[in-house]
Design an enzyme around this catalytic site. Structure first.
Site, PDB file in Angstrom:
ATOM      1  N   HIS A 222       0.853  -1.191   0.000  1.00 21.73           N
ATOM      2  CA  HIS A 222       0.000   0.000   0.000  1.00 21.73           C
ATOM      3  C   HIS A 222       0.886   1.238   0.000  1.00 21.73           C
ATOM      4  O   HIS A 222       2.118   1.134   0.107  1.00 21.73           O
ATOM      5  CB  HIS A 222      -0.941  -0.013   1.209  1.00 21.73           C
TER       6      HIS A 222
ATOM      7  N   ASP B 285      -0.069   6.833  -3.662  1.00 26.32           N
ATOM      8  CA  ASP B 285      -1.335   6.451  -4.306  1.00 26.32           C
ATOM      9  C   ASP B 285      -1.771   7.485  -5.352  1.00 26.32           C
ATOM     10  O   ASP B 285      -2.111   7.130  -6.480  1.00 26.32           O
ATOM     11  CB  ASP B 285      -2.463   6.350  -3.264  1.00 26.32           C
TER      12      ASP B 285
HETATM   13  C1  LIG Z   1      -9.389   3.760   1.323  1.00 28.53           C
HETATM   14  C2  LIG Z   1      -9.184   2.282   1.267  1.00 28.53           C
HETATM   15  C3  LIG Z   1      -8.109   2.007   0.289  1.00 28.53           C
HETATM   16  C4  LIG Z   1      -6.825   2.315   0.936  1.00 28.53           C
HETATM   17  C5  LIG Z   1      -5.824   2.623  -0.075  1.00 28.53           C
HETATM   18  C6  LIG Z   1      -4.510   2.156   0.325  1.00 28.53           C
HETATM   19  C7  LIG Z   1      -3.854   3.024   1.363  1.00 28.53           C
HETATM   20  C8  LIG Z   1      -3.625   2.021  -0.888  1.00 28.53           C
HETATM   21  O1  LIG Z   1      -2.477   2.205  -0.804  1.00 28.53           O
HETATM   22  S1  LIG Z   1      -4.333   1.565  -2.368  1.00 28.53           S
HETATM   23  C9  LIG Z   1      -3.002   1.034  -3.342  1.00 28.53           C
HETATM   24  C10 LIG Z   1      -2.920  -0.428  -3.301  1.00 28.53           C
HETATM   25  N1  LIG Z   1      -1.940  -0.945  -4.217  1.00 28.53           N
HETATM   26  C11 LIG Z   1      -2.157  -1.042  -5.522  1.00 28.53           C
HETATM   27  O2  LIG Z   1      -3.180  -0.662  -6.053  1.00 28.53           O
HETATM   28  C12 LIG Z   1      -0.999  -1.595  -6.304  1.00 28.53           C
HETATM   29  C13 LIG Z   1      -1.392  -2.641  -7.329  1.00 28.53           C
HETATM   30  N2  LIG Z   1      -2.304  -3.597  -6.790  1.00 28.53           N
HETATM   31  C14 LIG Z   1      -1.964  -4.529  -5.901  1.00 28.53           C
HETATM   32  O3  LIG Z   1      -0.844  -4.678  -5.459  1.00 28.53           O
HETATM   33  C15 LIG Z   1      -3.086  -5.439  -5.433  1.00 28.53           C
HETATM   34  O4  LIG Z   1      -4.183  -5.253  -6.285  1.00 28.53           O
HETATM   35  C16 LIG Z   1      -3.502  -5.200  -3.981  1.00 28.53           C
HETATM   36  C17 LIG Z   1      -2.367  -5.565  -3.039  1.00 28.53           C
HETATM   37  C18 LIG Z   1      -3.910  -3.760  -3.740  1.00 28.53           C
HETATM   38  C19 LIG Z   1      -4.709  -6.091  -3.670  1.00 28.53           C
HETATM   39  O5  LIG Z   1      -4.339  -7.423  -3.818  1.00 28.53           O
HETATM   40  P1  LIG Z   1      -5.433  -8.534  -4.118  1.00 28.53           P
HETATM   41  O6  LIG Z   1      -4.827  -9.845  -3.854  1.00 28.53           O
HETATM   42  O7  LIG Z   1      -6.695  -8.204  -3.423  1.00 28.53           O
HETATM   43  O8  LIG Z   1      -5.719  -8.272  -5.676  1.00 28.53           O
HETATM   44  P2  LIG Z   1      -4.856  -8.648  -6.960  1.00 28.53           P
HETATM   45  O9  LIG Z   1      -3.721  -9.514  -6.625  1.00 28.53           O
HETATM   46  O10 LIG Z   1      -4.509  -7.394  -7.664  1.00 28.53           O
HETATM   47  O11 LIG Z   1      -5.884  -9.514  -7.807  1.00 28.53           O
HETATM   48  C20 LIG Z   1      -7.212  -9.145  -8.026  1.00 28.53           C
HETATM   49  C21 LIG Z   1      -8.006 -10.427  -8.170  1.00 28.53           C
HETATM   50  O12 LIG Z   1      -9.321 -10.075  -8.562  1.00 28.53           O
HETATM   51  C22 LIG Z   1      -9.617 -10.736  -9.794  1.00 28.53           C
HETATM   52  N3  LIG Z   1     -10.508  -9.863 -10.549  1.00 28.53           N
HETATM   53  C23 LIG Z   1     -10.341  -8.540 -10.879  1.00 28.53           C
HETATM   54  N4  LIG Z   1     -11.395  -8.106 -11.553  1.00 28.53           N
HETATM   55  C24 LIG Z   1     -12.239  -9.148 -11.701  1.00 28.53           C
HETATM   56  C25 LIG Z   1     -13.525  -9.302 -12.324  1.00 28.53           C
HETATM   57  N5  LIG Z   1     -14.135  -8.281 -12.925  1.00 28.53           N
HETATM   58  N6  LIG Z   1     -14.082 -10.521 -12.262  1.00 28.53           N
HETATM   59  C26 LIG Z   1     -13.485 -11.567 -11.637  1.00 28.53           C
HETATM   60  N7  LIG Z   1     -12.295 -11.458 -11.025  1.00 28.53           N
HETATM   61  C27 LIG Z   1     -11.685 -10.276 -11.067  1.00 28.53           C
HETATM   62  C28 LIG Z   1      -8.296 -10.936 -10.470  1.00 28.53           C
HETATM   63  O13 LIG Z   1      -8.349 -11.890 -11.451  1.00 28.53           O
HETATM   64  C29 LIG Z   1      -7.451 -11.336  -9.270  1.00 28.53           C
HETATM   65  O14 LIG Z   1      -7.743 -12.669  -8.961  1.00 28.53           O
HETATM   66  P3  LIG Z   1      -6.590 -13.700  -8.508  1.00 28.53           P
HETATM   67  O15 LIG Z   1      -6.173 -13.266  -7.133  1.00 28.53           O
HETATM   68  O16 LIG Z   1      -7.267 -15.046  -8.521  1.00 28.53           O
HETATM   69  O17 LIG Z   1      -5.475 -13.593  -9.499  1.00 28.53           O
HETATM   70  C30 LIG Z   1     -10.528   1.486   0.873  1.00 28.53           C
HETATM   71  C31 LIG Z   1     -10.238  -0.031   1.000  1.00 28.53           C
HETATM   72  C32 LIG Z   1     -11.607  -0.634   1.369  1.00 28.53           C
HETATM   73  C33 LIG Z   1     -12.585   0.525   1.211  1.00 28.53           C
HETATM   74  C34 LIG Z   1     -13.898   0.442   1.968  1.00 28.53           C
HETATM   75  C35 LIG Z   1     -14.686  -0.822   1.592  1.00 28.53           C
HETATM   76  O18 LIG Z   1     -14.781  -1.008   0.193  1.00 28.53           O
HETATM   77  C36 LIG Z   1     -16.089  -0.820   2.232  1.00 28.53           C
HETATM   78  C37 LIG Z   1     -16.890   0.469   1.995  1.00 28.53           C
HETATM   79  C38 LIG Z   1     -17.393   0.567   0.534  1.00 28.53           C
HETATM   80  C39 LIG Z   1     -18.214   1.853   0.330  1.00 28.53           C
HETATM   81  O19 LIG Z   1     -18.622   1.874  -1.041  1.00 28.53           O
HETATM   82  C40 LIG Z   1     -17.325   3.075   0.646  1.00 28.53           C
HETATM   83  C41 LIG Z   1     -16.853   2.993   2.073  1.00 28.53           C
HETATM   84  C42 LIG Z   1     -16.079   1.721   2.381  1.00 28.53           C
HETATM   85  C43 LIG Z   1     -15.859   1.685   3.890  1.00 28.53           C
HETATM   86  C44 LIG Z   1     -14.729   1.709   1.648  1.00 28.53           C
HETATM   87  C45 LIG Z   1     -13.912   2.956   2.013  1.00 28.53           C
HETATM   88  C46 LIG Z   1     -12.551   2.985   1.316  1.00 28.53           C
HETATM   89  O20 LIG Z   1     -12.693   3.099  -0.083  1.00 28.53           O
HETATM   90  C47 LIG Z   1     -11.766   1.709   1.664  1.00 28.53           C
HETATM   91  C48 LIG Z   1     -11.473   1.703   3.143  1.00 28.53           C
END
Ligand SMILES: C[C@H](CCC[C@H](C)C(=O)SCCNC(=O)CCNC(=O)[C@H](O)C(C)(C)COP(=O)(O)OP(=O)(O)OC[C@H]1O[C@@H](n2cnc3c(N)ncnc32)[C@H](O)[C@@H]1OP(=O)(O)O)[C@H]1CC[C@H]2[C@@H]3[C@H](O)C[C@@H]4C[C@H](O)CC[C@]4(C)[C@H]3C[C@H](O)[C@]12C
Length: 382
Positions: free
Chosen positions: A122, A152
């Site tokens: 993150h 981010d």
């Molecule tokens: C505010 C919160 C977010 C905090 C941000 C934080 C501080 C960051 O730093 S974000 C930056 C994160 N890093 C990256 O983006 C870098 C690149 N990505 C990654 O490294 C990874 O994606 C990961 C580590 C971030 C996540 O890893 P993960 O294992 O989960 O995912 P991946 O390995 O990437 O694989 C994804 C898998 O999904 C499959 N996929 C994708 N799309 C599809 C599809 N369409 N169909 C089927 N499958 C799909 C893909 O194939 C992968 O599968 P495999 O693993 O099998 O390969 C916010 C965080 C939470 C939020 C809250 C929450 O959502 C609840 C509420 C919602 C409401 O709407 C709003 C309020 C919320 C409280 C909400 C509030 C905030 O937004 C959050 C707190």
């Protein structure tokens, strides 16, 4: 708007890709967020101006829909760690072969190669690896991170959006798309170029928190006012520093010299005591309109009402009463026009997006039946 006519597919992610998509939408691109068909909660809190399609990319039907959409789009933003898109059969080789004009933006923490490419992380991890976290923080304290803004959003969303716009520009000459490897570690480090490239100037010669721009200097810091609010002081240049002392009613001849850093703690104490004598409003009366570089530390409650911000319309209020910053920068002929409506539900626009992109009603209902797509709209919308 500047990006009118550009179609962007944004695969749903946590924070950086959503903001990148929102920037493009604010400036006129048609942004389609691709949500998971099986998900019920959107984590995208920056969906302004976007529409949502819900696809199951774990099934062949969902993958072929995305491929077809990519053929008709200009940009794809993907937010997964390296390898995820390849595993889905949606790697750049595949998609660029089908649409050589596609700009394939990969917005990740660690980039597409290297030891950490497949690791979770993150913002805080990316800033730490950029070297910049070691420079941030107060004296004798652990490094302090500036929320999750630096990697981010600044090093991630913004740098990636810049890469996309540069690629769109280049494509007007070459007719070709390309792959953008946007690593937040490198984006954040690049934003820190000033800090890197001023290492030999002496301005960072002291330990963290004791330098000119990291809170060490009394004339570049924040101060508490009598009622517990804060003022920000950035009076670096001698002529502005003179104005600061004038506003604080301090006689320069009674004080150590501005740039004597061994005297900075003493000077800071004097400024601290002086700022405690008036309220924030009273200090604004003293400093507004001067060159002392002193401003109130506004909060989210009063930022939009500040006379300067109000005059420029720097903040906007949407139909739901939510206040947020107006898109920046302001373009004179083709300014951004942020959407004012509510964010889309997951899959709210699935049917309309598919039919706009050449899917027949029969194809759409077959996809629905197979679970490759999902929609939040009643079937009568078909
Ligand atoms: C505010 C919160 C977010 C905090 C941000 C934080 C501080 C960051 O730093 S974000 C930056 C994160 N890093 C990256 O983006 C870098 C690149 N990505 C990654 O490294 C990874 O994606 C990961 C580590 C971030 C996540 O890893 P993960 O294992 O989960 O995912 P991946 O390995 O990437 O694989 C994804 C898998 O999904 C499959 N996929 C994708 N799309 C599809 C599809 N369409 N169909 C089927 N499958 C799909 C893909 O194939 C992968 O599968 P495999 O693993 O099998 O390969 C916010 C965080 C939470 C939020 C809250 C929450 O959502 C609840 C509420 C919602 C409401 O709407 C709003 C309020 C919320 C409280 C909400 C509030 C905030 O937004 C959050 C707190």
């Amino acid at each position: 708007m500047a990006l009118a006519g550009v179609q962007v597919l944004e695969l749903a992610g946590l924070a950086p890709a959503p903001f990148c998509g929102m920037i493009l939408a604010d400036f006129g691109a048609k942004v389609i967020r691709v949500d998971k068909a099986k998900s019920s909660v959107a984590s995208d809190t920056m969906a302004r101006g976007k529409r949502s399609i819900a696809l199951d990319l774990k099934c062949p039907g969902g993958v072929s829909v995305l491929k077809k959409l990519c053929k008709q789009s200009d940009v794809l933003i993907e937010p997964f760690r390296h390898g995820v898109m390849e595993n889905l059969g949606l790697g750049p080789d595949v998609l660029l072969k089908e649409n050589p004009q596609l700009i394939y933006a990969r917005l990740t923490g660690f980039g597409q190669s290297g030891k950490f490419a497949r690791a979770a992380g993150h913002d805080i991890n990316y800033v730490s690896l950029s070297g910049l976290l070691s420079k941030l923080g107060r004296k004798h304290e652990e490094p302090t991170f500036p929320l999750n803004l630096l990697a981010d959003f600044a090093g991630g969303s913004y740098i990636c959006a810049l890469g996309i716009v540069m690629s769109l520009f280049e494509r007007t000459r070459s007719g070709q798309g390309q792959v953008i490897d946007s690593s937040m570690v490198e984006g954040a480090a690049y934003l820190g170029s000033f800090v890197y490239k001023t290492q030999n100037t002496g301005i960072w010669s002291q330990p963290r928190g004791e330098n000119l721009l990291d809170g060490g200097a009394p004339f570049y810091s924040t101060y508490t006012t009598s009622e517990g609010k804060y003022m920000a002081v950035g009076a670096i240049e001698p002529q502005f520093y003179k104005e600061l002392l004038k506003g604080l009613d301090l006689d320069p001849s009674d004080l150590p010299s501005q740039m004597s850093f061994t005297d900075w703690p003493k000077l800071k104490k004097i400024f601290t005591e002086r700022f405690l004598e008036k309220t924030q409003e009273q200090w604004c009366e003293v400093f507004d309109g001067t060159d002392a570089c002193v401003t109130p530390v506004l909060t989210f409650d009063n930022v939009a009402a500040h006379p300067h911000n109000k005059e420029r319309g720097s903040f906007v209020c949407n139909d739901e009463g939510e206040v947020s910053p107006r898109p920046a920068p302001v373009l004179s002929r083709t300014p951004a026009i942020p959407a004012m409506g509510r964010d889309p539900f997951l899959g709210e626009n699935t049917y309309e997006i598919l039919s706009e992109n050449g899917f027949s009603a029969k194809e759409i209902s077959d996809l629905q039946a197979s679970g490759a797509i999902a929609s939040n709209k009643p079937k009568s919308q078909l």
